[in-house]
Write an enzyme that holds these catalytic residues in place. Sequence first.
Site, PDB file in Angstrom:
ATOM      1  N   TYR A 204      -2.136   2.521 -11.927  1.00 54.91           N
ATOM      2  CA  TYR A 204      -2.601   3.894 -12.130  1.00 54.91           C
ATOM      3  C   TYR A 204      -4.055   3.922 -12.588  1.00 54.91           C
ATOM      4  O   TYR A 204      -4.834   4.767 -12.153  1.00 54.91           O
ATOM      5  CB  TYR A 204      -1.710   4.627 -13.121  1.00 54.91           C
ATOM      6  CG  TYR A 204      -0.274   4.780 -12.636  1.00 54.91           C
ATOM      7  CD1 TYR A 204       0.029   4.913 -11.287  1.00 54.91           C
ATOM      8  CD2 TYR A 204       0.782   4.781 -13.532  1.00 54.91           C
ATOM      9  CE1 TYR A 204       1.334   5.047 -10.845  1.00 54.91           C
ATOM     10  CE2 TYR A 204       2.091   4.916 -13.106  1.00 54.91           C
ATOM     11  CZ  TYR A 204       2.359   5.046 -11.763  1.00 54.91           C
ATOM     12  OH  TYR A 204       3.657   5.182 -11.330  1.00 54.91           O
TER      13      TYR A 204
ATOM     14  N   GLY B  69       2.716   2.694  -2.419  1.00 54.76           N
ATOM     15  CA  GLY B  69       2.534   3.505  -3.625  1.00 54.76           C
ATOM     16  C   GLY B  69       1.224   4.266  -3.596  1.00 54.76           C
ATOM     17  O   GLY B  69       1.174   5.467  -3.867  1.00 54.76           O
TER      18      GLY B  69
ATOM     19  N   GLY C  70       0.783  -1.235   0.000  1.00 52.40           N
ATOM     20  CA  GLY C  70       0.000   0.000   0.000  1.00 52.40           C
ATOM     21  C   GLY C  70       0.814   1.283   0.000  1.00 52.40           C
ATOM     22  O   GLY C  70       0.245   2.375   0.053  1.00 52.40           O
TER      23      GLY C  70
ATOM     24  N   ASN D  36       5.552  -0.452 -18.986  1.00 51.44           N
ATOM     25  CA  ASN D  36       5.437  -0.759 -17.562  1.00 51.44           C
ATOM     26  C   ASN D  36       3.979  -1.097 -17.209  1.00 51.44           C
ATOM     27  O   ASN D  36       3.275  -0.335 -16.552  1.00 51.44           O
ATOM     28  CB  ASN D  36       5.954   0.415 -16.726  1.00 51.44           C
ATOM     29  CG  ASN D  36       6.146   0.048 -15.277  1.00 51.44           C
ATOM     30  OD1 ASN D  36       5.633  -0.960 -14.801  1.00 51.44           O
ATOM     31  ND2 ASN D  36       6.876   0.886 -14.558  1.00 51.44           N
TER      32      ASN D  36
END
Length: 159
Positions: free
Chosen positions: A131, A97, A95, A124
């Site tokens: 994201y 990031g 968690g 990536n």
Amino acid sequence: MIRTARESDVPAIHAMIRELAAYEKAEHEVEATEEQLREALFGPQPAVFALVAEDGESGEPVGFALWFRNYSTWTGTHGVYLEDLYVRPEARGGGHGRALLAALARICVERGYRRLEWWVLDWNEPAIGFYRSIGAEPMDEWTVQRVTGEALERLARHR
């Protein structure tokens, strides 16, 4: 835990910058020294800022987010440009990031900044998937441009 970077974190942040560059297959491109990083973060006129993710047990830095303010002429407000986000492999999935990005989002909201932006390498896939999971949207209609090296020198000579 996420906290603002301290000057004593510079060696760890610098090491993680090198780790990130190695992951991106570009370690040979890292020229920045610890002293340059220290000056940028903690000199008389800091130009960049950093958050550090600490291991819950040891308190050791396991990740960082290095950012600076940008400005949108369209919104008339500042924003945050995330230069680097990195979590050490052994700490991934914990968690950190998400917590670093959430802390940056809070900075934006609290200061009235309207954007949090960054780049991601198109290969990536783990990062891109992460994201998307937090609501980030690709800006596919934009292409990054860069002038560096001899081209930069040549452009600077133009009158």
